[in-house]
Each structure stands twice: as C-alpha cells, then as structure tokens.
Scaffold this active site. Structure first.
Site, PDB file in Angstrom:
ATOM      1  N   CYS A 423       0.849  -1.764  -0.105  1.00  0.00           N
ATOM      2  CA  CYS A 423      -0.299   0.105   0.224  1.00  0.00           C
ATOM      3  C   CYS A 423       0.641   1.084   0.343  1.00  0.00           C
ATOM      4  O   CYS A 423       0.250   2.336  -0.940  1.00  0.00           O
ATOM      5  CB  CYS A 423      -0.599  -0.146   1.609  1.00  0.00           C
ATOM      6  SG  CYS A 423      -0.239  -0.065   2.451  1.00  0.00           S
ATOM      7  N   HIS A 467      -2.091   0.624   6.734  1.00  0.00           N
ATOM      8  CA  HIS A 467      -2.377   0.907   5.628  1.00  0.00           C
ATOM      9  C   HIS A 467      -2.051   2.399   5.452  1.00  0.00           C
ATOM     10  O   HIS A 467      -1.978   2.636   6.219  1.00  0.00           O
ATOM     11  CB  HIS A 467      -3.702   0.688   5.666  1.00  0.00           C
ATOM     12  CG  HIS A 467      -4.480   0.612   3.860  1.00  0.00           C
ATOM     13  ND1 HIS A 467      -3.615  -0.556   3.021  1.00  0.00           N
ATOM     14  CD2 HIS A 467      -5.463   1.346   3.721  1.00  0.00           C
ATOM     15  CE1 HIS A 467      -4.028  -0.289   1.804  1.00  0.00           C
ATOM     16  NE2 HIS A 467      -4.955   0.840   1.746  1.00  0.00           N
ATOM     17  N   ASP A 483      -8.195   5.552  -2.626  1.00  0.00           N
ATOM     18  CA  ASP A 483      -7.753   5.076  -1.725  1.00  0.00           C
ATOM     19  C   ASP A 483      -6.717   3.869  -3.138  1.00  0.00           C
ATOM     20  O   ASP A 483      -7.611   2.934  -4.219  1.00  0.00           O
ATOM     21  CB  ASP A 483      -7.752   3.785  -1.301  1.00  0.00           C
ATOM     22  CG  ASP A 483      -6.963   2.710  -0.503  1.00  0.00           C
ATOM     23  OD1 ASP A 483      -5.496   2.590  -0.879  1.00  0.00           O
ATOM     24  OD2 ASP A 483      -7.507   1.935   0.713  1.00  0.00           O
TER      25      ASP A 483
END
Length: 669
Positions: A423, A467, A483
């Site tokens: 991520c 994350h 995201d």
C-alpha cells in the site's frame, strides 16, 4: 522462641523472590535472576553450615558489581527501568544478610511493593492474575518465616501456608473493591520518565518503501473499537493516524524536520491547530470508543474524519488526533465520526503549499508521465481516474514481498520497473503524480478494516491492518480520500489483508501458530480477547468520567455527603460481615500433637492409679508417678523428657520426637 529464620523459612523467601522478579525479566536485564539465585543460594549454604556469613568487604564488592552491571546495561538515568533495576538489585542482595525474621519481613514487604511496581509495565489481565499469585506466595512466605519447627510434613506446611494466605487476601477483597470504585481518581503527583530504549510499536512518523509491509507481518493488537450504533461497512473503516506531507525522494515524513513529542505538541498548538470551522458536518454520525494498546508513541487512530472527541487530546489541522504523551499504558478515547463531512472546502494557503511540495529534482520519468496524463485529461477528476486506471490495467501487483527500490528515484523504480508493491508504494506514487500535476495531495497512514469479535461485539484492529492511502483536495469537495491500492487489490479493503495476499501465501507467514491460521484456535483466541477487552474497558479504563457516571447512576444527585455516607455504610457492612463470618466459622485452636499425646499419657497413668492434679508441672508429676510405678519409671521419665524438649527446646528433628512419644505411650498402656 528463636527469632532467627529457619532453613524452611529461607526456602519460602527464595520462592517468593523468584515469583516476584520473573515478570520483570521481559523488560529489564535478565541477569537479575542469576543475581537473586546466587544471593539466596549463598544464604542457604550459610544456614546449612556449608559457607560463612559474607563480610562487609564481600557485600560491598557484590553491590559494586551489581551497580556496574546496571551502568553497563545501557539504561537511561533517570528512568523507570533504571530505578526498577536498582530496586530489584537491592531486593536480591538483601538475601545475603537475612538472619533474623525481621530481615525476611523487610524483603517480603519490598516484594509487595514490586508487585505493584510491575503494573507500570503491564496492565493486562494476565499481569493482574500473576500479581494475585505473587501476593499469595508473598503472604505464604510471610506466614512461613514466622513458623518454628512444626509437627507437619513439608507438604502439609505448604498447603497450610497457602490456604491461610488465600483466606487472608480474600478478607481484603471487599475492601479493595470499595476503595477501587469510590476512591478519587487523582492524577499522579510525580512521574518518572520511561526508558527511551523501550520498544516503540505500530506505525512510525515516516514512511519509506518496505516499512508498512514489515509492520503488516505482525499479528499484535493495535486497538479495539466498540460502536455505539450501527457498525460501518468494512470498506469504510479507515483509521487515520498521521498525515505525511514531505517527500525527500526516498521517504515520506510529517514535517521537513524531526520533532520530538513535545515540539510536535507545540507545533500543533501554534501552526497546525485544529479549526472546527474547517469542517462541514453532514451525513450520519458514528459514535464509538477505542482502547489503544501501549505503543510508546502518541498517535491515536480515529475513524476518518473524527469531528468530536472527549478527553485531553491534541488535534491538528490535518484532522489527526494525538495523546498528550507517548502511550505507555492502555488509553481510552470516546469520539464521533462523520464519514460524509466535508473538510476544508476552502484550503488554507499553508496547507496548499504543504500538499504541493516535491523535491526540485529526481523521478524524472514520473514527472513526465504526470504532465502527459494531465494534457490528455485536463481536469482533476479525469486525471485521478486516468492514474487509477493505469494501476488497474497495467501489470501492477499487490505483494507483501516487494523488491527493493534503492535510495533514489524510488517513484520511477516502482512505476516503470518493478510494478510490485504494498500500500505504501501505491499511496506514495499516487500522491507524487498528483502533486506533479498541480493537484494538492497528501499521504495518510493508519489502519484499514479490522476483525469483528461477535462474542464481545467490538472490532479488533491488528498491526497487519496497517495501511496507507491518499487524500486529494478538489474544489467544491474539499479533501477526498482516494485509496489507489483498491485499483490493484480491491479485496484488501473489502475482506482484509489475508484475502488480498492469499494467492502468494504471505499472510503472517512467520507466525506458525497464529490463531488466524487455525479455525478452532481463532475461536478460543476471540473468547479470551473478549475477557481481556472487558478488563481493559471496565477496570483499566475506569477513570474520572467513568467514576462520575457510575456515582450519578447510583446516587441520582451527586454530592460529597452522599458518597461519604455510602462508603461509610459499605465499610460498616464489610466489618459486620467479617465479624459474623469469623464468629460463626472460627474453630477452636487445634490441639498440638505433643499435647494430645501427653494428655493420653496422663490418662494411661490414671488407669494405673496415679492421677495428675491440674497445675502440676510435668517434671513434678513424672517424679511422683515414677515413685508410685517403679516398673514404668524409666518410660515415665523418658516420655516426660522428650515432651518437655518438644515444648521448650524444639529442634529440626521434631517429627522423630513425636514418633518417640507414640512408642513410649504404647508401653504405658
């Protein structure tokens, strides 16, 4: 009766010391245990006659070695670790000079203090249960060092001492509960800094390629959350911690320079202060409360965006929430989030400058790509869609084991060469492309998702839920969460990390016995975690606000007079209860075996016609009985001599003496 400690009493003392010192070895130097065993072993050899009592020079040398070891351990002064280690050294070395019972009692009282001291390191339910066991052993040792030679066997002595210790502590339990519930919750009058060498866990204040994927390989708990109403959908559970604005070509950081926690507090209160007018509340409120584990860092991860917060916390213009100091104990936060709220519809100039900053050089291919895509689209939303489409359409992969990218041009290396990342890679490169096109953007790090506990009705967020995502500022909409990981691995936000990396099998790969990998073990783990959550919530989290709410529910209108009357009534009820229990259940003292045998001896002589009058000394009665019964004179004199020896000059051979009494009694009958 001798006041010197017996060999058995020293064994009790050593057992108590070992039990007390063991939990400290997880946080303090492990060589403390050998020091304790050495000191106690020397004392046991002295008691058995195998060694001499250490002199003052020897004691001074040993203390000097202990202090030297403390200095070489690298502990910071002053700190909790250093002070605790020094106290434990004294606790261990005190065994060298335990001669009388009062010396042993001093050691035991220090042990009681150390049991309380350990709660500064851990407030878990396991630590509390171990503390209770330590209290029982210490109290059993307190009973044991008071005992002289007993008629009981070693096993009987252990059971008797432990049973008495448990009974004594149970008598204190009602009083302890009353004090816990009603005693005022004062802030500490002083504080001792914890060691800076203590491990800091969780998300750090900067992000480089490889950082978050290392964290995501851990199954440690980060925090638990209980919702007051409907639980949000899994893909909406974004727990914001830090906003990273500065990129130096390799890593993303909060600010251009490093701040310690105190400087950061000053910066938040001056330049980056929270402005409630910057948010337009709309949509459905999500009230919740979170209990954060000790992390050694001040970050509090809140459901983005959190608008209302209860408690003494710090808030920043980037919508972060921080504790006022590093979390060295569980921390309870009550808050309300509005997921649909509009943030910063008018972007302050200093935030715009932060959100557009890039290094003057480096990552040339990425800059060129941004300019090309911007020319093809011409507006921010279309440009964002184009970048996300590039992630989903090209051969990008989501992995916990990405290749290294080097120290320079890391954005280029990821976007054009490896195309394999976690991520952090996607969030960092996405924000870089946004800024290169003139769109304000920033990296946000925290946690996403969590594991729902049906038994406890709360969400458990672990380190593997760590994350990173992005926020972009769009005119008329303010800050919008994007995201980019979902363009490559949409299952990450819908089902969690385990589903996202299932194909490569890297989820908790190093944790062979992780509950998440064994279905029945995971069920047990959740049940145990439910108990631990209750302990954290209702015992460790019992603060002034909880106490005030409880007293209001109990008393209606709160007043000092009502509280005082209630507490006085409870104290009186506890006292009356124990008077009744002790009065109804107390048994007459058990007759010692030697006295019982002597009574039977007198009864046997009475059958031979020699009666003992009340108040006649055993020796006087023996002389009279021997004269009246010359055939039994030797037995009578020997029985009386052994009996008086047990009563007035006890020795370590008490069991043999009572067996001799039984044999002599058989000859009289």
């Amino acid at each position: 009766m001798t006041k010197h400690i017996t060999y058995t009493g020293m064994i009790w003392l050593l057992a108590a010391q070992v039990v007390v010192i063991l939990p400290f070895l997880f946080d303090l130097p492990i060589w403390l245990l050998p020091v304790l065993l050495f000191a106690a072993g020397w004392r046991l050899r002295v008691l058995s006659g195998a060694a001499l009592q250490p002199g003052n020079i020897t004691k001074t040398l040993l203390v000097g070695l202990g202090v030297g070891g403390l200095l070489l351990s690298g502990l910071k002064f002053p700190s909790l670790d250093a002070m605790a280690t020094l106290l434990l050294l004294g606790f261990a070395f005190k065994s060298l000079e335990v001669v009388q019972r009062r010396d042993a009692i001093v050691v035991i009282f220090i042990g009681y203090f150390l049991v309380a001291l350990h709660f500064l390191y851990s407030q878990s339910l396991g630590a509390a249960l171990y503390g209770m066991v330590s209290m029982v052993i210490l109290t059993g040792a307190l009973v044991g060092v008071q005992q002289a030679i007993s008629e009981f066997s070693a096993g009987q002595n252990v059971r008797f001492n432990l049973r008495l210790a448990v009974f004594m502590l149970l008598q204190c339990l009602p009083l302890m509960i009353v004090i816990f519930v009603f005693a005022p919750r004062f802030a500490p009058l002083w504080s001792l800094p914890l060691a800076t060498t203590q491990a800091k866990t969780g998300i750090a204040d900067r992000m480089a390629p490889g950082d978050i994927e290392k964290l995501a390989k851990s199954g440690d708990l980060a925090f638990r959350v209980a919702f007051k109403g409907k639980r949000p959908a899994q893909h909406d559970l974004y727990w914001q911690g830090l906003v990273l604005n500065h990129f130096n070509g390799h890593e993303w950081r909060q600010f251009a320079r490093d701040y310690d926690v105190y400087q950061l507090k000053t910066a938040l209160l001056s330049h980056y202060r929270w402005n409630p007018k910057s948010v337009q509340v709309q949509g459905t409120a999500v009230p919740y409360e979170a209990i954060y584990e000790s992390s050694g860092q001040p970050w509090l991860f809140t459901l983005a965006p959190t608008v209302e917060v209860e408690g003494a916390v710090l808030r920043g213009a980037d919508y972060r929430v921080m504790a006022q100091q590093e979390l060295q104990a569980p921390f309870l936060l009550k808050a309300v989030s509005y997921p649909d709220a509009q943030r910063d519809s008018v972007l302050p100039e200093y935030l715009r400058t932060l959100a557009l900053g890039l290094p003057p050089t480096g990552d040339a291919r990425s800059r060129t790509l941004a300019q090309q895509l911007w020319r093809e689209t011409g507006n921010p939303q279309a440009y964002i869609d184009k970048v996300l489409a590039r992630f989903s359409e090209q051969a990008f992969a989501y992995t916990l084991n990405p290749p290294t990218l080097g120290e320079r041009d890391t954005i280029d290396a990821f976007l054009f060469d490896s195309q394999r990342g976690f991520c952090a890679h996607y969030a960092g490169s996405f924000v870089f492309l946004m800024r290169a096109a003139g769109i304000p953007a920033r990296v946000v790090v925290g946690y996403q998702g969590g594991e729902w506990n049906d038994a406890g009705q709360y969400l458990a967020v672990h380190q593997y839920d760590a994350h990173a995502w992005a926020e972009v500022w769009l005119a008329g909409r303010g800050w919008v969460r994007i995201d980019p990981t979902t363009a490559v691995a949409p299952s990450r936000t819908e089902q969690g990390l385990e589903a996202a990396v299932q194909a490569e099998g890297t989820f908790l790969a190093d944790a062979v016995f992780s509950p998440r990998k064994i279905a029945w073990l995971n069920g047990i783990s959740q049940q145990l975690d439910t108990v631990q959550y209750g302990w954290r919530r209702w015992v460790v989290g019992y603060d002034r606000a909880e106490q005030a709410a409880l007293l209001k529910n109990m008393l209606g209108t709160f007043s000092i007079e009502r509280v005082a009357l209630l507490v006085a009534g409870l104290f009186a009820a506890i006292g009356l209860f124990w008077l009744l229990v002790l009065g109804l259940t107390q048994r007459p003292p058990k007759e010692a075996l030697e006295h019982r045998l002597y009574r039977r001896f007198c009864e046997a002589l009475a059958k031979h016609g020699v009666q003992r009058d009340v108040g006649v000394a055993p020796s006087t009665f023996a002389a009279h009985a021997a004269q009246q019964l010359p055939a039994l004179a030797g037995v009578i004199r020997e029985f009386t001599q052994v009996y008086e020896g047990i009563c007035y000059a006890p020795t370590a051979d008490g069991q043999n003496a009572t067996r001799r009494l039984k044999a002599l009694l058989a000859k009289v009958k």
